[in-house]
Design an enzyme around this catalytic site. Structure first.
Site, mmCIF file in Angstrom:
data_model
loop_
_atom_site.group_PDB
_atom_site.id
_atom_site.type_symbol
_atom_site.label_atom_id
_atom_site.label_comp_id
_atom_site.label_asym_id
_atom_site.label_seq_id
_atom_site.Cartn_x
_atom_site.Cartn_y
_atom_site.Cartn_z
ATOM 1 N N ASP A 69 0.832 -1.207 0.000
ATOM 2 C CA ASP A 69 0.000 0.000 0.000
ATOM 3 C C ASP A 69 0.867 1.259 0.000
ATOM 4 O O ASP A 69 0.364 2.376 -0.073
ATOM 5 C CB ASP A 69 -1.037 -0.005 1.139
ATOM 6 C CG ASP A 69 -0.418 -0.109 2.517
ATOM 7 O OD1 ASP A 69 0.819 -0.206 2.629
ATOM 8 O OD2 ASP A 69 -1.183 -0.079 3.516
ATOM 9 N N SER A 70 2.198 1.056 0.017
ATOM 10 C CA SER A 70 3.116 2.172 -0.210
ATOM 11 C C SER A 70 2.915 2.744 -1.611
ATOM 12 O O SER A 70 3.449 3.816 -1.916
ATOM 13 C CB SER A 70 4.569 1.705 -0.029
ATOM 14 O OG SER A 70 4.822 0.542 -0.790
ATOM 15 N N ASP A 76 -1.048 -6.087 -0.348
ATOM 16 C CA ASP A 76 -1.507 -5.433 0.884
ATOM 17 C C ASP A 76 -2.996 -5.131 0.822
ATOM 18 O O ASP A 76 -3.456 -4.542 -0.176
ATOM 19 C CB ASP A 76 -0.807 -4.067 1.029
ATOM 20 C CG ASP A 76 0.377 -4.109 1.966
ATOM 21 O OD1 ASP A 76 0.494 -5.049 2.772
ATOM 22 O OD2 ASP A 76 1.190 -3.172 1.891
ATOM 23 N N LYS A 108 -1.462 -9.349 2.639
ATOM 24 C CA LYS A 108 -0.779 -8.916 3.860
ATOM 25 C C LYS A 108 -1.710 -7.976 4.628
ATOM 26 O O LYS A 108 -2.311 -7.074 4.046
ATOM 27 C CB LYS A 108 0.542 -8.218 3.550
ATOM 28 C CG LYS A 108 1.253 -7.698 4.808
ATOM 29 C CD LYS A 108 2.712 -7.396 4.563
ATOM 30 C CE LYS A 108 2.958 -6.083 3.872
ATOM 31 N NZ LYS A 108 2.476 -4.869 4.561
ATOM 32 N N GLU A 163 -2.063 -5.687 8.357
ATOM 33 C CA GLU A 163 -1.278 -5.090 9.447
ATOM 34 C C GLU A 163 -1.922 -5.379 10.800
ATOM 35 O O GLU A 163 -3.142 -5.349 10.944
ATOM 36 C CB GLU A 163 -1.177 -3.568 9.260
ATOM 37 C CG GLU A 163 -0.316 -3.174 8.074
ATOM 38 C CD GLU A 163 -0.088 -1.672 7.967
ATOM 39 O OE1 GLU A 163 -0.474 -0.917 8.889
ATOM 40 O OE2 GLU A 163 0.485 -1.241 6.940
ATOM 41 N N GLU A 165 8.569 -4.415 10.864
ATOM 42 C CA GLU A 165 8.965 -3.087 10.374
ATOM 43 C C GLU A 165 9.470 -2.192 11.495
ATOM 44 O O GLU A 165 8.782 -2.011 12.520
ATOM 45 C CB GLU A 165 7.788 -2.426 9.631
ATOM 46 C CG GLU A 165 8.187 -1.041 9.078
ATOM 47 C CD GLU A 165 7.279 -0.487 7.999
ATOM 48 O OE1 GLU A 165 6.349 -1.195 7.562
ATOM 49 O OE2 GLU A 165 7.513 0.672 7.600
HETATM 50 O O1 KIV Z 1 3.433 -1.119 1.661
HETATM 51 C C1 KIV Z 1 4.580 -1.544 1.707
HETATM 52 O O2 KIV Z 1 5.406 -1.282 0.818
HETATM 53 C C2 KIV Z 1 4.950 -2.367 2.848
HETATM 54 C C3 KIV Z 1 6.414 -2.648 3.032
HETATM 55 C C4 KIV Z 1 7.085 -1.433 3.495
HETATM 56 C C5 KIV Z 1 6.633 -3.805 3.934
HETATM 57 O O3 KIV Z 1 4.122 -2.770 3.606
#
Ligand code: KIV
Length: 258
Positions: free
Chosen positions: A44-45, A82, A112, A114, A181
């Site tokens: 989600d980055s 994510d 993924k 959180e 993280e």
């Molecule tokens: O969203 C992302 O890129 C992440 C990584 C930083 C692990 O969750």
């Protein structure tokens, strides 16, 4: 041969470090895959390339759109996606629906999520029971930015214990791997030693079973990057120079040639 979640667990047993990077589009996904990255995360980055300040505004629709493009570029790596903020926290049903779309529509092989608090562990256990591979994520969880900021987690003894217990609970719930993280490296070592599933660190020191970074940080493309990231190229400089050279030649009528 495509990499599976089981293979990543074997890599831990063999002491073979796992290489993970993020991809948000076809071109980068294909480059990473051909370069031999083990795990590609549609993180989600990706919020940064949409101009968002945090990961919070990102929607499931935007994620699916990018994940489908990544899917078309990945043949070998395990593709993890994510789930965006508030597309899985409301209820188990909501998480099941969102994760289902990732697997059914976008072709992701895992999701993924959180957090390792009790309700999230229960949600994750249900997803795993339904046949959806899940990756956990503890320590600094950017979707909680307004609660915990973006600073290192696990500095106090209470916080260390909480993160350790969360990681153990997530393993018991059935996750195949956990992102750690921005936590102290001795805590990452303790968690890595205690778990039989692989830990993938980002800003968590050298003792994890694998490492993940945001690809735009690795390529030197990000406007700003976290202190623990390392740039292996300077694409901002390369792109700026290429665009300036092109502009110069167009204005001087040197390009295109007759
Ligand atoms: O969203 C992302 O890129 C992440 C990584 C930083 C692990 O969750």
């Amino acid at each position: 041969m495509a990499i599976t979640t089981r293979q990543l667990i074997q890599y831990k047993q063999q002491g073979r470090p796992i290489v993970a990077l993020t991809a948000w589009d076809y071109t980068i996904a294909q480059l990473l895959d051909v370069a031999g990255v083990d795990l590609i995360l549609v993180g989600d980055s990706m919020s940064v390339i949409l101009g968002y300040n945090t990961t919070l505004p990102l929607t499931l629709e935007e994620t699916l759109h990018h994940a489908k493009a990544v899917r078309r570029g990945v043949r070998h790596a395990l593709m993890v996606v994510d789930l965006p903020f508030l597309t899985y926290q409301e209820s188990i049903q909501q998480a099941m629906h969102s994760a289902g779309l990732v697997l059914k529509e976008a072709g992701g092989q895992a999701v993924k999520l959180e957090g390792g608090y009790a309700a999230m562990v229960e949600t994750i256990a249900r997803l795993v029971q339904a046949g959806i591979p899940v990756m956990g994520h503890v320590g600094l969880t950017p979707q909680s930015v307004h609660q915990i900021g973006l600073r290192q987690q696990g500095k106090t003894e209470t916080d260390r214990q909480r993160i350790l217990q969360e990681a153990i609970a997530l393993e018991q719930a059935g996750v195949f791997s956990i992102v750690l993280e921005h936590i102290p490296s001795d805590l990452a070592l303790e968690i890595t030693d205690k778990l039989s599933i692989p830990t993938i660190g980002i800003g968590a020191g050298p003792h994890c079973d694998g490492q993940v970074l945001v690809t735009s940080d690795v390529l030197g493309l990000s406007e700003k990057q976290p202190p623990f990231a390392k740039a292996y190229a300077n694409l901002r400089e390369t792109i700026t120079k290429a665009v300036q050279d092109y502009s110069f030649e167009v204005r001087q009528q040197k390009f295109p040639q007759k």
